[in-house]
Motif scaffolding. Structure first.
Motif, mmCIF file in Angstrom:
data_model
loop_
_atom_site.group_PDB
_atom_site.id
_atom_site.type_symbol
_atom_site.label_atom_id
_atom_site.label_comp_id
_atom_site.label_asym_id
_atom_site.label_seq_id
_atom_site.Cartn_x
_atom_site.Cartn_y
_atom_site.Cartn_z
ATOM 1 N N SER A 37 -52.306 56.579 -29.986
ATOM 2 C CA SER A 37 -50.886 56.255 -30.054
ATOM 3 C C SER A 37 -50.519 55.275 -28.954
ATOM 4 N N GLY A 38 -49.242 54.941 -28.888
ATOM 5 C CA GLY A 38 -48.764 54.028 -27.859
ATOM 6 C C GLY A 38 -48.963 52.573 -28.255
ATOM 7 N N THR A 39 -48.782 51.714 -27.284
ATOM 8 C CA THR A 39 -48.860 50.276 -27.533
ATOM 9 C C THR A 39 -50.199 49.710 -27.081
ATOM 10 N N LEU A 40 -50.490 48.522 -27.557
ATOM 11 C CA LEU A 40 -51.692 47.814 -27.125
ATOM 12 C C LEU A 40 -51.402 47.212 -25.750
ATOM 13 N N PRO A 41 -52.177 47.570 -24.729
ATOM 14 C CA PRO A 41 -51.868 47.085 -23.378
ATOM 15 C C PRO A 41 -52.088 45.573 -23.245
ATOM 16 N N PRO A 42 -51.154 44.872 -22.594
ATOM 17 C CA PRO A 42 -51.296 43.428 -22.399
ATOM 18 C C PRO A 42 -52.595 43.041 -21.692
ATOM 19 N N ALA A 43 -53.141 43.919 -20.859
ATOM 20 C CA ALA A 43 -54.368 43.611 -20.113
ATOM 21 C C ALA A 43 -55.592 43.486 -21.020
ATOM 22 N N ILE A 44 -55.425 43.758 -22.317
ATOM 23 C CA ILE A 44 -56.530 43.566 -23.258
ATOM 24 C C ILE A 44 -57.040 42.123 -23.174
ATOM 25 N N LYS A 45 -56.186 41.221 -22.748
ATOM 26 C CA LYS A 45 -56.539 39.795 -22.643
ATOM 27 C C LYS A 45 -57.725 39.549 -21.713
ATOM 28 N N ASN A 46 -57.991 40.483 -20.821
ATOM 29 C CA ASN A 46 -59.077 40.303 -19.852
ATOM 30 C C ASN A 46 -60.462 40.596 -20.419
ATOM 31 N N ILE A 47 -60.515 41.117 -21.622
ATOM 32 C CA ILE A 47 -61.816 41.359 -22.268
ATOM 33 C C ILE A 47 -62.163 40.078 -23.030
ATOM 34 N N LYS A 48 -62.483 39.045 -22.294
ATOM 35 C CA LYS A 48 -62.622 37.682 -22.815
ATOM 36 C C LYS A 48 -63.712 37.506 -23.860
ATOM 37 N N GLY A 49 -64.722 38.360 -23.884
ATOM 38 C CA GLY A 49 -65.807 38.224 -24.851
ATOM 39 C C GLY A 49 -65.551 38.939 -26.168
ATOM 40 N N LEU A 50 -64.358 39.534 -26.312
ATOM 41 C CA LEU A 50 -64.058 40.355 -27.479
ATOM 42 C C LEU A 50 -64.032 39.518 -28.758
ATOM 43 N N ARG A 51 -64.907 39.859 -29.700
ATOM 44 C CA ARG A 51 -64.974 39.170 -30.996
ATOM 45 C C ARG A 51 -64.337 40.001 -32.106
ATOM 46 N N GLU A 52 -64.380 41.330 -31.967
ATOM 47 C CA GLU A 52 -63.804 42.208 -32.979
ATOM 48 C C GLU A 52 -62.974 43.290 -32.303
ATOM 49 N N LEU A 53 -61.712 43.398 -32.706
ATOM 50 C CA LEU A 53 -60.818 44.444 -32.230
ATOM 51 C C LEU A 53 -60.315 45.181 -33.466
ATOM 52 N N LEU A 54 -60.835 46.374 -33.674
ATOM 53 C CA LEU A 54 -60.555 47.153 -34.879
ATOM 54 C C LEU A 54 -59.798 48.415 -34.494
ATOM 55 N N LEU A 55 -58.499 48.388 -34.727
ATOM 56 C CA LEU A 55 -57.627 49.500 -34.346
ATOM 57 C C LEU A 55 -56.871 50.061 -35.546
ATOM 58 N N PHE A 56 -57.331 49.772 -36.745
ATOM 59 C CA PHE A 56 -56.606 50.203 -37.943
ATOM 60 C C PHE A 56 -56.636 51.718 -38.111
ATOM 61 N N ASP A 57 -55.636 52.214 -38.835
ATOM 62 C CA ASP A 57 -55.498 53.642 -39.158
ATOM 63 C C ASP A 57 -55.449 54.529 -37.917
ATOM 64 N N ASN A 58 -54.505 54.238 -37.055
ATOM 65 C CA ASN A 58 -54.200 55.041 -35.879
ATOM 66 C C ASN A 58 -52.709 55.348 -35.884
ATOM 67 N N LYS A 59 -52.165 55.673 -34.740
ATOM 68 C CA LYS A 59 -50.737 55.984 -34.612
ATOM 69 C C LYS A 59 -50.076 55.056 -33.599
ATOM 70 N N MET A 60 -50.619 53.861 -33.459
ATOM 71 C CA MET A 60 -50.090 52.917 -32.465
ATOM 72 C C MET A 60 -48.717 52.409 -32.912
ATOM 73 N N ASP A 61 -47.890 52.054 -31.925
ATOM 74 C CA ASP A 61 -46.544 51.586 -32.233
ATOM 75 C C ASP A 61 -46.145 50.454 -31.299
ATOM 76 N N GLY A 62 -44.887 50.086 -31.371
ATOM 77 C CA GLY A 62 -44.375 49.018 -30.522
ATOM 78 C C GLY A 62 -44.747 47.636 -31.056
ATOM 79 N N GLU A 63 -44.532 46.644 -30.225
ATOM 80 C CA GLU A 63 -44.836 45.267 -30.596
ATOM 81 C C GLU A 63 -46.167 44.845 -29.994
ATOM 82 N N LEU A 64 -46.762 43.838 -30.578
ATOM 83 C CA LEU A 64 -48.037 43.324 -30.087
ATOM 84 C C LEU A 64 -47.812 42.413 -28.890
ATOM 85 N N PRO A 65 -48.638 42.515 -27.876
ATOM 86 C CA PRO A 65 -48.465 41.653 -26.699
ATOM 87 C C PRO A 65 -48.891 40.210 -27.004
ATOM 88 N N ASP A 66 -48.155 39.287 -26.468
ATOM 89 C CA ASP A 66 -48.472 37.867 -26.613
ATOM 90 C C ASP A 66 -49.846 37.548 -26.016
#
Length: 128
Positions: A37-66
Motif C-alpha cells: 500500500s501507500g505511494t511510490l517513493p520519489p527516491a525510486i529515481k536513484n535505482i538508475k539501472g532499473l529496467r522493469e518495475l512491476l507493481l501491478f495488482d497491489n493496494k498502492m494509491d496516491g499520485e505517481l512521482p515525477d
C-alpha cells in the motif's frame, strides 16, 4: 533481480528505498500481486539501472512521482490494479517518446479512469 510477486507482502515501500546503495544496479523489481500500500517513493529515481518495475495488482494509491522520469533505462512499467490516481507525469511519457520505455500499463480505461495517460501502451480496467 528481485522477483517477489505473489508473496503476500504487505506494508508500504520505504521512502528511503532508492537510497539503499546495494539497489543502485538493480534491473528488475517485481513486487506484483501482493498487498503493498501507500505511494511510490520519489527516491525510486536513484535505482538508475532499473529496467522493469512491476507493481501491478497491489493496494498502492496516491499520485505517481515525477521522478519516475529519471529512470532512463526503464523498459517496462506495470502499475495496473492499484488505486493510483492522477495524471501520468510528462517525464514518464518522455521516457516512452525518447528513451527505452516500451511497456507502460496503468488503470486508464473506462468513463472515469483513475489515471489520465496520453502515453500508455495498454490500459487496465478503471472505475465507472
Amino acid at each position: 533481480h528481485i522477483h517477489c510477486g505473489n508473496n503476500r507482502i504487505t506494508g508500504v515501500l520505504p521512502p528511503q528505498l532508492g537510497f539503499l546503495g546495494f539497489l543502485s544496479k538493480l534491473e528488475v523489481l517485481d513486487l506484483s500481486s501482493n498487498s503493498i500500500s501507500g505511494t511510490l517513493p520519489p527516491a525510486i529515481k536513484n535505482i538508475k539501472g532499473l529496467r522493469e518495475l512491476l507493481l501491478f495488482d497491489n493496494k498502492m494509491d496516491g499520485e505517481l512521482p515525477d521522478t519516475l522520469g529519471d529512470l532512463w533505462v526503464l523498459e517496462r512499467l506495470h502499475l495496473q490494479g492499484n488505486s493510483i490516481e492522477g495524471t501520468m507525469p510528462d517525464s514518464v511519457c518522455e521516457l516512452k517518446d525518447n528513451y527505452a520505455l516500451q511497456e507502460l500499463i496503468t488503470d486508464c480505461r473506462g468513463r472515469n479512469p483513475k489515471v489520465i495517460c496520453r502515453c500508455c501502451t495498454a490500459c487496465g480496467a478503471s472505475g465507472g
